[in-house]
Scaffold this motif. Sequence first.
Motif, PDB file in Angstrom:
ATOM      1  N   PRO A  93       0.830  -1.214   0.000  1.00 26.24           N
ATOM      2  CA  PRO A  93       0.000   0.000   0.000  1.00 26.24           C
ATOM      3  C   PRO A  93       0.861   1.259   0.000  1.00 26.24           C
ATOM      4  CG  PRO A  93      -0.690  -1.530   1.731  1.00 26.24           C
ATOM      5  CD  PRO A  93       0.587  -2.056   1.154  1.00 26.24           C
ATOM      6  N   GLU A  94       0.362   2.294  -0.646  1.00 21.49           N
ATOM      7  CA  GLU A  94       1.096   3.552  -0.704  1.00 21.49           C
ATOM      8  C   GLU A  94       1.320   4.087   0.712  1.00 21.49           C
ATOM      9  OE1 GLU A  94       0.604   7.987  -2.599  1.00 21.49           O
ATOM     10  OE2 GLU A  94      -0.329   6.292  -3.610  1.00 21.49           O
TER      11      GLU A  94
ATOM     12  N   ILE B 288       6.255  -7.878   7.184  1.00 26.46           N
ATOM     13  CA  ILE B 288       6.020  -6.745   8.084  1.00 26.46           C
ATOM     14  C   ILE B 288       5.749  -5.521   7.219  1.00 26.46           C
ATOM     15  CG2 ILE B 288       6.977  -5.308   9.922  1.00 26.46           C
ATOM     16  CD1 ILE B 288       6.775  -8.164  10.823  1.00 26.46           C
ATOM     17  N   LEU B 289       4.653  -4.815   7.492  1.00 23.32           N
ATOM     18  CA  LEU B 289       4.350  -3.545   6.839  1.00 23.32           C
ATOM     19  C   LEU B 289       4.506  -2.444   7.879  1.00 23.32           C
ATOM     20  CD1 LEU B 289       1.166  -4.263   4.701  1.00 23.32           C
ATOM     21  CD2 LEU B 289       3.486  -3.889   3.898  1.00 23.32           C
ATOM     22  N   THR B 290       5.293  -1.423   7.552  1.00 23.39           N
ATOM     23  CA  THR B 290       5.475  -0.291   8.450  1.00 23.39           C
ATOM     24  C   THR B 290       5.275   1.001   7.672  1.00 23.39           C
ATOM     25  OG1 THR B 290       7.864  -0.300   8.022  1.00 23.39           O
ATOM     26  CG2 THR B 290       7.107  -1.471   9.978  1.00 23.39           C
ATOM     27  N   PRO B 291       4.724   2.026   8.324  1.00 26.19           N
ATOM     28  CA  PRO B 291       4.568   3.308   7.624  1.00 26.19           C
ATOM     29  C   PRO B 291       5.926   3.922   7.322  1.00 26.19           C
ATOM     30  CG  PRO B 291       3.880   3.497   9.917  1.00 26.19           C
ATOM     31  CD  PRO B 291       4.224   2.066   9.686  1.00 26.19           C
ATOM     32  N   LEU B 292       5.993   4.642   6.208  1.00 27.81           N
ATOM     33  CA  LEU B 292       7.238   5.325   5.851  1.00 27.81           C
ATOM     34  C   LEU B 292       7.531   6.419   6.865  1.00 27.81           C
ATOM     35  CD1 LEU B 292       6.746   5.633   1.994  1.00 27.81           C
ATOM     36  CD2 LEU B 292       8.299   4.114   3.199  1.00 27.81           C
ATOM     37  N   PRO B 293       8.800   6.707   7.103  1.00 26.93           N
ATOM     38  CA  PRO B 293       9.138   7.769   8.057  1.00 26.93           C
ATOM     39  C   PRO B 293       8.606   9.112   7.577  1.00 26.93           C
ATOM     40  CG  PRO B 293      11.126   6.682   7.187  1.00 26.93           C
ATOM     41  CD  PRO B 293       9.952   6.074   6.511  1.00 26.93           C
TER      42      PRO B 293
END
Length: 119
Positions: free
Chosen positions: A21-22, A34-39
Amino acid sequence: MAQDPYTQQLLLDWFVELDTPEGFRAEVVEGEFILTPLPDGHHERCISRIVQQLHRRSRRCYARGGIPFYLLVDRDRSSTTLFSEPEKGDYRRLGTAAFGRPLTLPEPFAFDLDTTDFL
C-alpha cells in the motif's frame, strides 16, 4: 527461525509480487511479512539533534583530555571539520571543508585529506 530452501523461495516470490500500500514499506523479518509506515521526517530530525549534541559533547571531552585534533565527518551537513588547539574545555581552531573539497591537515599529518569519496 530458519526456513527450508523451498519456503524461502516461496516467501521471496510472494514478497516480490506483493502490492505494498502507498505510504508503507514491506519487509520480510525472520520469515514474516512486516508492513510499516514510511518515516515522516520527525524521527530523523530527532536523531539528528541527538547526534549533534553527542558531537558537541565528544568534542569538548576530547578537548578537556588534551587530544590535539578531533576530526568530525558530518554526513548531515556533508562536511568534514578538523578541530585543533584544545584550550579551556574546547577547541580554539577549526577548519571545515564540504564533501568533495580537500581539508588540509596540519603537522604531524601534513597532507590534504581528499573528501571526494565522502560524497
